[in-house]
Motif scaffolding. Sequence first.
Motif, PDB file in Angstrom:
ATOM      1  N   GLU A  13      -3.941  51.218  64.422  1.00 28.03           N
ATOM      2  CA  GLU A  13      -2.783  50.580  63.789  1.00 28.03           C
ATOM      3  C   GLU A  13      -1.818  49.999  64.812  1.00 28.03           C
ATOM      4  N   ALA A  14      -1.868  50.522  66.030  1.00 27.20           N
ATOM      5  CA  ALA A  14      -0.953  50.054  67.079  1.00 27.20           C
ATOM      6  C   ALA A  14      -1.458  48.813  67.803  1.00 27.20           C
ATOM      7  N   LEU A  15      -2.661  48.356  67.477  1.00 28.43           N
ATOM      8  CA  LEU A  15      -3.270  47.225  68.172  1.00 28.43           C
ATOM      9  C   LEU A  15      -3.454  46.051  67.224  1.00 28.43           C
ATOM     10  N   THR A  16      -2.969  44.887  67.660  1.00 29.65           N
ATOM     11  CA  THR A  16      -3.224  43.623  66.973  1.00 29.65           C
ATOM     12  C   THR A  16      -4.054  42.747  67.889  1.00 29.65           C
ATOM     13  N   LEU A  65      -1.882  51.601  75.055  1.00 28.92           N
ATOM     14  CA  LEU A  65      -2.048  52.280  73.773  1.00 28.92           C
ATOM     15  C   LEU A  65      -1.947  53.795  73.954  1.00 28.92           C
ATOM     16  N   LYS A  66      -2.580  54.312  74.997  1.00 31.23           N
ATOM     17  CA  LYS A  66      -2.530  55.755  75.243  1.00 31.23           C
ATOM     18  C   LYS A  66      -1.121  56.220  75.574  1.00 31.23           C
ATOM     19  N   ARG A  67      -0.297  55.308  76.095  1.00 29.48           N
ATOM     20  CA  ARG A  67       1.084  55.652  76.444  1.00 29.48           C
ATOM     21  C   ARG A  67       2.045  55.454  75.281  1.00 29.48           C
ATOM     22  N   GLY A  68       1.505  55.128  74.118  1.00 32.94           N
ATOM     23  CA  GLY A  68       2.331  55.031  72.924  1.00 32.94           C
ATOM     24  C   GLY A  68       2.930  53.666  72.657  1.00 32.94           C
ATOM     25  N   TRP A  69       2.497  52.652  73.396  1.00 31.32           N
ATOM     26  CA  TRP A  69       2.983  51.303  73.149  1.00 31.32           C
ATOM     27  C   TRP A  69       2.236  50.700  71.955  1.00 31.32           C
ATOM     28  N   ARG A  70       2.878  49.738  71.291  1.00 25.37           N
ATOM     29  CA  ARG A  70       2.177  48.842  70.383  1.00 25.37           C
ATOM     30  C   ARG A  70       1.715  47.648  71.204  1.00 25.37           C
ATOM     31  N   VAL A  71       0.495  47.214  70.984  1.00 29.40           N
ATOM     32  CA  VAL A  71      -0.093  46.171  71.828  1.00 29.40           C
ATOM     33  C   VAL A  71      -0.651  45.038  70.972  1.00 29.40           C
ATOM     34  N   THR A  72      -0.312  43.821  71.353  1.00 27.70           N
ATOM     35  CA  THR A  72      -0.997  42.640  70.853  1.00 27.70           C
ATOM     36  C   THR A  72      -1.875  42.138  71.982  1.00 27.70           C
ATOM     37  N   ALA A  73      -3.161  42.033  71.741  1.00 27.90           N
ATOM     38  CA  ALA A  73      -4.122  41.648  72.774  1.00 27.90           C
ATOM     39  C   ALA A  73      -4.805  40.350  72.388  1.00 27.90           C
ATOM     40  N   THR A  74      -4.925  39.423  73.344  1.00 37.08           N
ATOM     41  CA  THR A  74      -5.615  38.173  73.052  1.00 37.08           C
ATOM     42  C   THR A  74      -6.980  38.150  73.713  1.00 37.08           C
ATOM     43  N   ASN A 120       6.603  47.423  73.106  1.00 36.02           N
ATOM     44  CA  ASN A 120       5.627  46.445  72.628  1.00 36.02           C
ATOM     45  C   ASN A 120       5.148  45.571  73.775  1.00 36.02           C
ATOM     46  N   ALA A 121       3.847  45.370  73.845  1.00 35.65           N
ATOM     47  CA  ALA A 121       3.256  44.552  74.900  1.00 35.65           C
ATOM     48  C   ALA A 121       2.359  43.476  74.305  1.00 35.65           C
ATOM     49  N   LEU A 122       2.370  42.311  74.945  1.00 38.20           N
ATOM     50  CA  LEU A 122       1.418  41.246  74.668  1.00 38.20           C
ATOM     51  C   LEU A 122       0.564  41.082  75.910  1.00 38.20           C
ATOM     52  N   ASP A 137       8.425  43.849  74.997  1.00 37.77           N
ATOM     53  CA  ASP A 137       8.993  44.368  76.235  1.00 37.77           C
ATOM     54  C   ASP A 137       8.182  43.894  77.436  1.00 37.77           C
ATOM     55  N   LEU A 138       6.937  43.542  77.184  1.00 41.02           N
ATOM     56  CA  LEU A 138       6.064  43.047  78.247  1.00 41.02           C
ATOM     57  C   LEU A 138       5.185  41.933  77.706  1.00 41.02           C
ATOM     58  N   VAL A 139       5.193  40.798  78.400  1.00 37.62           N
ATOM     59  CA  VAL A 139       4.189  39.758  78.203  1.00 37.62           C
ATOM     60  C   VAL A 139       3.438  39.658  79.523  1.00 37.62           C
ATOM     61  N   PHE A 140       2.170  40.014  79.512  1.00 35.49           N
ATOM     62  CA  PHE A 140       1.368  40.079  80.745  1.00 35.49           C
ATOM     63  C   PHE A 140       0.209  39.097  80.616  1.00 35.49           C
ATOM     64  N   VAL A 141       0.267  38.025  81.411  1.00 32.31           N
ATOM     65  CA  VAL A 141      -0.801  37.032  81.417  1.00 32.31           C
ATOM     66  C   VAL A 141      -1.837  37.453  82.455  1.00 32.31           C
ATOM     67  N   VAL A 142      -2.933  37.990  81.968  1.00 29.74           N
ATOM     68  CA  VAL A 142      -4.003  38.514  82.827  1.00 29.74           C
ATOM     69  C   VAL A 142      -5.078  37.466  83.070  1.00 29.74           C
ATOM     70  N   ALA A 143      -5.304  36.590  82.109  1.00 27.16           N
ATOM     71  CA  ALA A 143      -6.431  35.659  82.130  1.00 27.16           C
ATOM     72  C   ALA A 143      -6.483  34.845  83.416  1.00 27.16           C
TER      73      ALA A 143
END
Length: 228
Positions: A49-52, A26-35, A7-9, A77-83
């Motif tokens: 369904e894997a994307l919130t 998403l292509k690698r099979g992770w569930r992703v929450t995207a802001t 799971n990634a944020l 498993d990952l919180v990635f602050v890109v902004a």
Amino acid sequence: MTTSQKNALIVGASRGLGLGLVETFLKRGWRVTATQRKASPDLAKLATEALTIETADIDDDGAVAALHDRLKTRKYDLVFVVAGVATQAHDPLHEVPRDVAAQVYLTNAVSPIRFAELFADTVAPGGTIAFMSSILGSVGLNESGGWDNYRASKAALNTNARSFEVRHRERPFGILLVHPGWVRTDMGGAEADIDVATSVTGMADVIERRLGERGAAYLDYTGKTLAW
């Protein structure tokens, strides 16, 4: 969802590198929450369904707190602050208005750490908190000058992230500062070295290899260690 699914944020995913990272994980099979800071048609196109998709501005403490309330029961498993921003990045520091210089610092160096402090309790054991840094944040590698305020903001992010790692050293996650390369995005420009797909594929590879590692690392998208 299987127990092995990651799971990634991804924070700041409306376009460019953030959007590319969402698509890649998403292509690698992770569930992703995207802001997103505001509604992003490009992000909406990735609906599955894997994307919130959530909306929040990292400079808005109230919005970030509300986001945490909505997501606090999840584990990532990952919180990635890109902004981040690069306002008047090409202007020498003395020509950048004080309020602009201050806002770049707040968005690039302060807000990511404040976000990480609040969301540290959502990181799964063996996970990673990642920050989008830049090779321009390296003091040791600054031989050309330019991009004064942007450089300073990313150097500050690196320093703040190292302090964050010390503060949370007993917790079971690692800290990663990532240079995405010089990428052909709105920020990087059309003359940049690599495309988004090359950058995000490399960053995802680096992140997946480092899951479970502790401490703080400053790496580029190929996995090369950069000088602080």
